[in-house]
Design an enzyme around this catalytic site. Structure first.
Site, PDB file in Angstrom:
ATOM      1  N   GLU A   1       3.172  -8.594  -1.051  1.00  0.00           N
ATOM      2  CA  GLU A   1       3.946  -7.740   0.303  1.00  0.00           C
ATOM      3  C   GLU A   1       3.062  -7.567   1.293  1.00  0.00           C
ATOM      4  O   GLU A   1       3.480  -7.714   2.569  1.00  0.00           O
ATOM      5  CB  GLU A   1       4.400  -6.261  -0.186  1.00  0.00           C
ATOM      6  CG  GLU A   1       5.552  -6.519  -1.362  1.00  0.00           C
ATOM      7  CD  GLU A   1       6.071  -5.119  -2.190  1.00  0.00           C
ATOM      8  OE1 GLU A   1       5.104  -4.156  -1.902  1.00  0.00           O
ATOM      9  OE2 GLU A   1       6.530  -4.938  -3.053  1.00  0.00           O
TER      10      GLU A   1
ATOM     11  N   ASP B   1      12.874  -8.460   0.086  1.00  0.00           N
ATOM     12  CA  ASP B   1      11.664  -7.383  -0.188  1.00  0.00           C
ATOM     13  C   ASP B   1      12.406  -6.461  -1.206  1.00  0.00           C
ATOM     14  O   ASP B   1      13.268  -5.682  -1.000  1.00  0.00           O
ATOM     15  CB  ASP B   1      11.529  -6.499   1.061  1.00  0.00           C
ATOM     16  CG  ASP B   1      10.588  -5.198   0.777  1.00  0.00           C
ATOM     17  OD1 ASP B   1      10.007  -5.190  -0.435  1.00  0.00           O
ATOM     18  OD2 ASP B   1      10.302  -4.562   1.855  1.00  0.00           O
TER      19      ASP B   1
ATOM     20  N   LYS C   1      11.819  -0.438 -10.189  1.00  0.00           N
ATOM     21  CA  LYS C   1      10.516  -1.174 -10.075  1.00  0.00           C
ATOM     22  C   LYS C   1       9.243  -0.702 -10.628  1.00  0.00           C
ATOM     23  O   LYS C   1       8.350  -1.387 -11.214  1.00  0.00           O
ATOM     24  CB  LYS C   1      10.424  -1.295  -8.483  1.00  0.00           C
ATOM     25  CG  LYS C   1       9.003  -2.262  -7.948  1.00  0.00           C
ATOM     26  CD  LYS C   1       9.004  -2.272  -6.407  1.00  0.00           C
ATOM     27  CE  LYS C   1       7.756  -3.277  -5.992  1.00  0.00           C
ATOM     28  NZ  LYS C   1       8.045  -3.508  -4.664  1.00  0.00           N
TER      29      LYS C   1
ATOM     30  N   ASP D   1      -0.150  -0.712   2.774  1.00  0.00           N
ATOM     31  CA  ASP D   1       1.273  -0.648   2.135  1.00  0.00           C
ATOM     32  C   ASP D   1       1.646   0.241   1.377  1.00  0.00           C
ATOM     33  O   ASP D   1       1.252   0.278   0.289  1.00  0.00           O
ATOM     34  CB  ASP D   1       1.791  -2.239   1.773  1.00  0.00           C
ATOM     35  CG  ASP D   1       2.980  -2.263   1.375  1.00  0.00           C
ATOM     36  OD1 ASP D   1       3.687  -1.499   1.391  1.00  0.00           O
ATOM     37  OD2 ASP D   1       3.395  -3.390   0.970  1.00  0.00           O
TER      38      ASP D   1
END
Length: 622
Positions: free
Chosen positions: A183, A25, A86, A205
């Site tokens: 994800e 992850d 990210k 999420d």
């Protein structure tokens, strides 16, 4: 006698040859690596027993540090300590709305923003690779062996450029990427197998930098994603920033240095996390400028200053439900993923919207990595006897190409299950056309200008024919990672051209959501515009055909007939070139030109037939 080791396809050849595979992850705030041991997924800790690796990279005088050491140095060396990388993956500088939050020196090169550090110019791919490398080393140390491969997770709403950047970072880190996995889907895998759940579930999420909402159907070992929506620039970082701004405002402090900014952001995060268990939290910091900040943040204040952020997560939920043609009452459970979902106001908002308490029985920080590990274990060939399940993921936005008039022809619709391949035939527009430009786009609007350009390539070698005679088969293929390749082939000669779509940069922060919202808000206008453009294309085609016929056989017309035809062509050409042309007028003028040329077309056909029969006997034609 030599014995052969035989195994079922996709399964390990023997128990002692279990292939080492991990799920990773790669998060905005923290990253994790997990594996499956004795059939049980588990997160692999570092040497101090900590499961999380802060997604922070520092380029220091003594080399590169990753994780906790880098995190501890971010206030002292903010310009060389990269956090939340990210958010930069697959992005140009113009795509970033929150770029001023970070104290970095940027270079906006074609393709992706670069960050200047004391170690030189670094791309987000290189920085992310350092995080992934640290996780690879951790895994190999824990598992005492070299990895067969890894499944790396990405936000469901990551576009092609962001996915490709993530894959490149993993390869740069020395990882064999078995799959890029969304994800929310990874979280559903963990919940579906651990809890033996069946039914329709929503996965909420909210991570450090991104938000996804996916709706999945779990049934008899099949994980089918029905719809997905989200925001690639919304996450826990934004909640931290609200606390940071609140602290400066309440203390009456103006702009602060980059070092003080990073220090206050760290303290803001600590205060936010403390509120999860307490009614209030004290934010205390001594700035590098010498000023001292002491502010008490209550749960009520925090809820008030972040209310709009929580509200921004509800719009994608509604859109995903619409896409899946479901109501909240159809949802059996809501899975909470990401550390930011621990915030009480987020839990309350989700519970109120769905009318049921969300599921929290797996650690929201770890659930994505655990699901990725389960998928990696299967892809590496370690599927246990009797373990049989199928994963069906989807693409977030429609894919298509540009046709005449600047129109978008959708080849693969959003929320289509992947992997997928779709083909459609096209033809030439001009007589004698020997090449065709293929423009690949992504989005939901009718006009190309309102969609995102992904790639361009050309097909050469088309045999010269009359317009509309050639047949060009264009095939779109999206693999299991959500990456696109396009092939164009002329059916007569079989000449072919192809491209693997590697966009140079990703969609801007709000662009995906804007594109979808505008596709609904402007649906009627888009259809009107499309109809007008199609009428214009038809008009141009008949003008070209008429003029070509006149150039070849004008002597078949009397003077008055030629004048009538020329007048009809001129009127139609005027409407085509008129900026505010009316579709009805274009259609009527096109039909008028068709009627005016009917007799001429008949005479040309008679002449063509007569020429073809000249010199042939009746016996030959029998």
């Amino acid at each position: 006698m030599t014995l052969l080791q035989i195994a079922e396809p996709g399964e390990a050849p023997a128990p002692h040859q279990h292939r080492l595979a991990v799920g990773i992850d790669l998060g905005t705030t923290n990253s994790l690596v997990a594996t499956v041991r004795s059939g049980i997924p588990m997160v692999l800790p570092d040497e101090d027993g900590r499961p999380l690796l802060p997604s922070v990279v520092r380029y220091g005088d003594d080399g590169v540090t990753v994780g906790y050491p880098a995190q501890n140095a971010q206030a002292k060396d903010p310009q060389n300590t990269i956090v939340s990388v990210k958010r930069f993956m697959g992005r140009a500088l113009s795509d970033l709305s929150d770029v001023r939050r970070f104290p970095y020196h940027y270079t906006d090169l074609p393709g992706m923003v670069q960050i200047e550090t004391r170690a030189g110019r670094k791309s987000p791919v290189e920085i992310s690779a350092e995080i992934l490398k640290a996780l690879r080393i951790r895994a190999e140390s824990n598992l005492a062996g070299e990895l067969e491969g890894a499944v790396v997770t990405v936000p469901a709403y990551f576009d092609d450029a962001q996915r490709q950047a993530t894959r490149d970072a993993a390869r740069l880190a020395g990882l064999n990427v078995l799959r890029l996995l969304n994800e929310p889907t990874a979280a559903a895998i963990a919940y579906g197998l651990d809890n033996a759940s069946e039914g329709i579930y929503a996965v909420y999420d909210l991570g450090g930098g991104t938000f996804d909402l996916s709706i999945l159907k779990l049934s008899r070992g099949v994980f089918e994603v029905l719809a997905t929506a989200g925001d690639t620039a919304l996450g826990g970082d934004d909640f931290d920033h609200r606390v940071y701004c609140w602290a400066l405002e309440t203390q009456g402090i103006g702009p602060v240095s980059p070092s003080d900014t990073r220090l206050l952001m760290m303290k803001a995060r600590e205060a936010k996390e403390n509120l999860t268990l307490h009614g209030s939290s004290t934010l205390m910091a001594t700035l590098f400028s010498g000023e001292t900040i002491t502010a008490t943040l209550t749960a009520e204040t925090f809820t008030a200053i972040t209310q709009t952020l929580v509200g921004k997560t509800l719009a994608p939920i509604k859109k995903a439900l619409r896409d899946a043609k479901l109501a909240t009452t159809d949802i059996k459970g809501v899975v909470m993923v990401g550390g930011a979902t621990r915030m009480p106001q987020v839990q309350r908002a989700v519970a109120e919207f769905f009318g049921q308490p969300p599921l929290n029985n797996l650690d929201p920080d770890q659930v994505v990595a655990l699901g990725a590990a389960i998928q990696a274990n299967v892809l590496a060939g370690n599927r246990a006897p009797g373990e049989d399940w199928l994963l069906l993921d989807v693409i977030p936005l429609s894919l298509g190409l540009e046709t005449m008039g600047g129109l978008t022809e959708k080849i693969i619709s959003r929320n289509s299950t992947i992997p997928i391949a779709r083909a459609q035939s096209f033809t030439t527009f001009k007589d004698g056309q020997t090449a065709m430009a293929i423009h690949v786009v992504q989005g939901e609007r009718e006009r190309v200008d309102d969609c995102r350009s992904l790639a361009r390539f050309e097909l050469h070698g088309i045999p010269p024919m009359v317009a509309g005679a050639a047949r060009i088969l264009v095939t779109f293929q999206v693999d299991a990672d959500g990456l696109l390749s396009v092939t164009a082939r002329e059916e007569t000669t079989r000449v072919e051209a192809a491209i693997t779509v590697k966009p140079s940069y990703g969609l801007s922060d709000a662009e995906i959501a804007r594109m979808l919202e505008e596709s609904h808000a402007n649906a009627a206008a888009d259809m009107t515009t499309r109809a007008l453009l199609e009428a214009r294309v038809d008009a141009e085609r008949i003008i070209d055909a008429t003029e070509s016929a006149l150039a070849a056989d004008a002597e078949l017309l009397a003077a008055d007939e030629r004048a009538t035809l020329d007048e009809a062509v001129a009127r139609l050409r005027h409407l085509v070139n008129e900026a505010g042309a009316d579709r009805r007028a274009l259609v009527e003028a096109t039909e008028a030109l068709n009627r005016a040329s009917e007799a001429f077309a008949g005479r040309r056909m008679d002449r063509s037939v007569a020429q073809a029969l000249t010199g042939l006997s009746i016996d030959t034609l029998r």
